[in-house]
Design a protein around this motif. Structure first.
Motif, mmCIF file in Angstrom:
data_model
loop_
_atom_site.group_PDB
_atom_site.id
_atom_site.type_symbol
_atom_site.label_atom_id
_atom_site.label_comp_id
_atom_site.label_asym_id
_atom_site.label_seq_id
_atom_site.Cartn_x
_atom_site.Cartn_y
_atom_site.Cartn_z
ATOM 1 N N ILE A 65 -0.999 -23.564 17.816
ATOM 2 C CA ILE A 65 -1.856 -24.647 17.324
ATOM 3 C C ILE A 65 -3.215 -24.467 17.974
ATOM 4 N N ILE A 66 -4.272 -24.410 17.147
ATOM 5 C CA ILE A 66 -5.626 -24.272 17.695
ATOM 6 C C ILE A 66 -6.191 -25.670 17.880
ATOM 7 N N LEU A 67 -6.745 -25.889 19.068
ATOM 8 C CA LEU A 67 -7.315 -27.202 19.362
ATOM 9 C C LEU A 67 -8.787 -27.039 19.699
ATOM 10 N N GLY A 68 -9.630 -27.886 19.090
ATOM 11 C CA GLY A 68 -11.042 -27.909 19.462
ATOM 12 C C GLY A 68 -11.241 -29.096 20.399
ATOM 13 N N GLY A 69 -12.058 -30.056 19.959
ATOM 14 C CA GLY A 69 -12.292 -31.247 20.770
ATOM 15 C C GLY A 69 -11.198 -32.304 20.637
ATOM 16 N N GLY A 70 -10.223 -32.062 19.771
ATOM 17 C CA GLY A 70 -9.117 -33.014 19.609
ATOM 18 C C GLY A 70 -9.535 -34.332 18.981
ATOM 19 N N SER A 71 -10.642 -34.323 18.206
ATOM 20 C CA SER A 71 -11.144 -35.592 17.656
ATOM 21 C C SER A 71 -10.731 -35.829 16.210
ATOM 22 N N ASN A 72 -9.912 -34.920 15.683
ATOM 23 C CA ASN A 72 -9.429 -35.144 14.315
ATOM 24 C C ASN A 72 -7.956 -34.778 14.197
ATOM 25 N N VAL A 73 -7.241 -34.979 15.311
ATOM 26 C CA VAL A 73 -5.805 -34.688 15.307
ATOM 27 C C VAL A 73 -5.021 -35.907 15.772
ATOM 28 N N GLY B 52 -16.416 -33.364 18.606
ATOM 29 C CA GLY B 52 -15.687 -32.155 18.245
ATOM 30 C C GLY B 52 -16.493 -30.887 18.411
ATOM 31 N N SER B 53 -15.914 -29.804 17.936
ATOM 32 C CA SER B 53 -16.483 -28.474 18.159
ATOM 33 C C SER B 53 -17.149 -27.937 16.892
ATOM 34 N N VAL B 54 -18.019 -26.953 17.094
ATOM 35 C CA VAL B 54 -18.682 -26.269 15.970
ATOM 36 C C VAL B 54 -17.627 -25.602 15.077
ATOM 37 N N ILE C 283 -17.536 -31.456 7.771
ATOM 38 C CA ILE C 283 -17.940 -32.746 8.354
ATOM 39 C C ILE C 283 -19.176 -33.292 7.636
ATOM 40 N N GLY C 284 -19.203 -34.608 7.550
ATOM 41 C CA GLY C 284 -20.310 -35.230 6.827
ATOM 42 C C GLY C 284 -20.617 -36.605 7.373
ATOM 43 N N ALA C 285 -21.874 -36.992 7.240
ATOM 44 C CA ALA C 285 -22.276 -38.354 7.607
ATOM 45 C C ALA C 285 -23.705 -38.601 7.120
ATOM 46 N N ILE D 79 -26.812 -46.233 14.935
ATOM 47 C CA ILE D 79 -25.990 -46.814 13.846
ATOM 48 C C ILE D 79 -24.512 -46.537 14.137
ATOM 49 N N ARG D 80 -24.227 -45.301 14.505
ATOM 50 C CA ARG D 80 -22.831 -44.927 14.770
ATOM 51 C C ARG D 80 -22.246 -45.775 15.902
ATOM 52 N N ASP D 81 -23.035 -45.939 16.993
ATOM 53 C CA ASP D 81 -22.530 -46.706 18.136
ATOM 54 C C ASP D 81 -22.279 -48.164 17.770
HETATM 55 P P1 FAD Z 1 -9.760 -30.853 16.412
HETATM 56 O O1 FAD Z 1 -9.450 -32.283 16.271
HETATM 57 O O2 FAD Z 1 -9.490 -30.212 17.707
HETATM 58 O O3 FAD Z 1 -9.009 -30.030 15.259
HETATM 59 C C1 FAD Z 1 -9.048 -30.451 13.926
HETATM 60 C C2 FAD Z 1 -8.275 -29.419 13.057
HETATM 61 O O4 FAD Z 1 -8.979 -28.187 13.033
HETATM 62 C C3 FAD Z 1 -6.899 -29.100 13.623
HETATM 63 O O5 FAD Z 1 -6.035 -28.852 12.517
HETATM 64 C C4 FAD Z 1 -7.118 -27.811 14.423
HETATM 65 O O6 FAD Z 1 -5.943 -27.010 14.487
HETATM 66 C C5 FAD Z 1 -8.189 -27.126 13.605
HETATM 67 N N1 FAD Z 1 -9.136 -26.318 14.392
HETATM 68 C C6 FAD Z 1 -10.065 -26.772 15.283
HETATM 69 N N2 FAD Z 1 -10.819 -25.751 15.727
HETATM 70 C C7 FAD Z 1 -10.360 -24.635 15.128
HETATM 71 C C8 FAD Z 1 -10.737 -23.254 15.178
HETATM 72 N N3 FAD Z 1 -11.750 -22.814 15.941
HETATM 73 N N4 FAD Z 1 -10.046 -22.376 14.416
HETATM 74 C C9 FAD Z 1 -9.012 -22.793 13.635
HETATM 75 N N5 FAD Z 1 -8.629 -24.072 13.538
HETATM 76 C C10 FAD Z 1 -9.277 -24.983 14.278
HETATM 77 N N6 FAD Z 1 -15.906 -36.440 11.009
HETATM 78 C C11 FAD Z 1 -16.848 -36.394 10.036
HETATM 79 O O7 FAD Z 1 -16.785 -35.542 9.150
HETATM 80 N N7 FAD Z 1 -17.881 -37.295 10.014
HETATM 81 C C12 FAD Z 1 -18.023 -38.259 10.950
HETATM 82 O O8 FAD Z 1 -18.955 -39.048 10.882
HETATM 83 C C13 FAD Z 1 -17.052 -38.328 11.985
HETATM 84 N N8 FAD Z 1 -17.125 -39.293 12.936
HETATM 85 C C14 FAD Z 1 -16.184 -39.355 13.911
HETATM 86 C C15 FAD Z 1 -16.298 -40.367 14.887
HETATM 87 C C16 FAD Z 1 -15.360 -40.456 15.904
HETATM 88 C C17 FAD Z 1 -15.491 -41.542 16.935
HETATM 89 C C18 FAD Z 1 -14.292 -39.516 15.968
HETATM 90 C C19 FAD Z 1 -13.299 -39.588 17.081
HETATM 91 C C20 FAD Z 1 -14.164 -38.532 14.995
HETATM 92 C C21 FAD Z 1 -15.108 -38.440 13.954
HETATM 93 N N9 FAD Z 1 -15.027 -37.460 12.950
HETATM 94 C C22 FAD Z 1 -15.986 -37.389 11.978
HETATM 95 C C23 FAD Z 1 -13.894 -36.515 12.933
HETATM 96 C C24 FAD Z 1 -14.094 -35.275 13.852
HETATM 97 O O9 FAD Z 1 -15.131 -35.493 14.764
HETATM 98 C C25 FAD Z 1 -14.395 -34.006 13.046
HETATM 99 O O10 FAD Z 1 -13.371 -33.753 12.125
HETATM 100 C C26 FAD Z 1 -14.554 -32.779 13.954
HETATM 101 O O11 FAD Z 1 -15.049 -31.699 13.212
HETATM 102 C C27 FAD Z 1 -13.243 -32.358 14.629
HETATM 103 O O12 FAD Z 1 -13.567 -31.356 15.580
HETATM 104 P P2 FAD Z 1 -12.592 -30.993 16.760
HETATM 105 O O13 FAD Z 1 -13.147 -29.797 17.440
HETATM 106 O O14 FAD Z 1 -12.362 -32.181 17.612
HETATM 107 O O15 FAD Z 1 -11.285 -30.601 15.965
#
Ligand code: FAD
Ligand code: EPU
Length: 344
Positions: free
Chosen positions: A53-61, A122-124, A132-134, A227-229
């Protein structure tokens, strides 16, 4: 080429590595800091005999439970200016760079086009996965190409943006390529000219309210973050993963039916046949806004965000999410699908 040796940790607690703050133990865990470490990674017994399982910032899992898997936290660093010719700059960015650090760097260095995406966690490397969009901008608008390691063929592949099948919260990485890649870098084509996109209603009204006449990238970034905050809970205070569900698309017929009983429903036209409805509106109108069930709830000012009040398990959140989906379906006949990646 020298690369730092990989450190593999057994039974790693992932609580602080996911913004929901869910307790989950990974059977094996490592931090990938460069592409050079991939060869070593693939030769480890942990990689060969476990699901990865690949994890970036963990903000969408959302982890449903502990993970009988090898969790690889991507931390590939680096920002490289590749081409400065003409009106654009191409920047190749390591997939482990924190997305908002990159946005800040771009705003401060005169590379424009991603100001509206300020403040997204999250990560690039994850940014192209759900596109991602906003505030009226999607990352697909500025992606030039995505480089990934193909886990099936063992090759590094470069995909042009036009081949990524980007859509609303969607891409080839969520469908055809799901589970078969590690994104290593993303190249962005940013403008040297500041040409702000300020049409998104809440952004437009905030700029008007402040009476700003000399908008620049730094100010726009500050406004977006403000706005986000004001709307979204900080994961440092209340565990969450942003919008839990995607906004659904419905056809004109269903829209008419909805407007019959709710004349104030907001929608955005997608094409002649379809509109996008705010899932937040649907959830609010089922009466589930700001509702708490045990350790889980919908946020009081943005019901699309599910929150962990502390100590919630992944299963509790999934159960609560199912309840929301069922209520929305029952009251409006509309299915809403998770945006968050549920990892079982
Ligand atoms: P993770 O949560 O770590 O991973 C997400 C998925 O991608 C997982 O399935 C993981 O396996 C996979 N993955 C991650 N990195 C890789 C890699 N390098 N290679 C292969 N697979 C990978 N999203 C928006 O689009 N717009 C917003 O406005 C927005 N606002 C947010 C606000 C908050 C407070 C939070 C908590 C989240 C928000 N998000 C938003 C969601 C999130 O920030 C994005 O989806 C972000 O891109 C996730 O990045 P991450 O590195 O944390 O991914
Ligand atoms: N609304 C309600 N009740 C509420 C809140 C909102 O009815 O309590 C309605 C309003 O009509 C409002 C509309 O929902 O105009 C849209 O609300 P908002 O501008 O907050 O946007 P959103 O559709 O809820 C989407 C993204 C966010 C992104 C914002 C800003 C999705 C799933 N979510 O939210 O992305 O930050 O727009 O562009 O598309 C994320 O993906 O994690 C995320 C936070």
């Amino acid at each position: 080429m020298y690369s730092e040796p990989l450190e593999i940790i057994d039974n790693k607690d992932l609580t602080s590595l996911n913004t929901f703050g869910i307790k989950s133990i990974a059977k094996h865990y490592c931090e990938l800091k460069s592409v050079n470490q991939l060869k070593e990674l693939f030769s480890t017994p942990e990689y060969k005999s476990n699901r990865c399982i690949i994890l970036g910032g963990g903000s969408n899992v959302l982890f449903s439970d502990s993970l009988d898997a090898f969790v690889i936290r991507n931390m590939i660093d680096g920002i490289l200016v590749e081409n400065e010719e003409g009106k654009h700059t191409i920047l190749k960015v390591g997939s482990g760079v924190v997305w908002d650090d990159f946005v800040k760097y771009a705003c401060e260095n005169g590379y424009y086009g991603i100001e509206n995406l300020s403040g997204i966690p999250g990560s690039v490397g994850a940014s192209p996965i759900q596109n991602i969009g906003a505030y009226g901008v999607e990352v697909k608008d500025v992606i030039d190409e995505v480089e990934y390691y193909d886990l099936n063929s063992g090759n590094l592949v470069v995909l042009k943006s036009t081949d990524c099948n980007f859509g609303y919260r969607d891409s080839i990485f969520k469908k055809e390529l799901k589970g078969s890649f590690i994104i290593t870098s993303v190249s962005f084509k940013l403008s040297k000219v500041f040409n702000p996109n300020i049409e998104y209603p809440s952004l437009k009204s905030e700029i008007a309210k402040r009476g700003i006449s000399d908008l620049n990238a730094k100010i726009l970034r500050e406004i977006i973050i403000g706005i986000r905050d004001s709307k979204l809970p900080s994961p440092d205070v209340l565990g969450n993963a942003g919008s839990f569900f995607k906004n659904p698309f419905i056809d004109n017929e269903l829209l008419k039916k909805l407007q019959g009983s709710n004349s104030n429903v907001k929608y955005y036209r997608n094409n002649q046949c379809q509109v996008k409805i705010p899932a937040a509106w649907l959830i609010e109108h089922t009466g589930l806004k700001g509702v708490r069930d045990g350790n889980v709830g919908t946020h009081a000012s943005q019901p699309l965000v599910l929150v962990n009040y502390g100590g919630a398990t992944g299963e509790e959140i999934i159960k609560f999410a199912n309840r929301i989906q069922e209520e929305v379906k029952k009251q409006f006949g509309i299915s809403i699908e998770p945006e968050v990646n549920i990892i079982k």
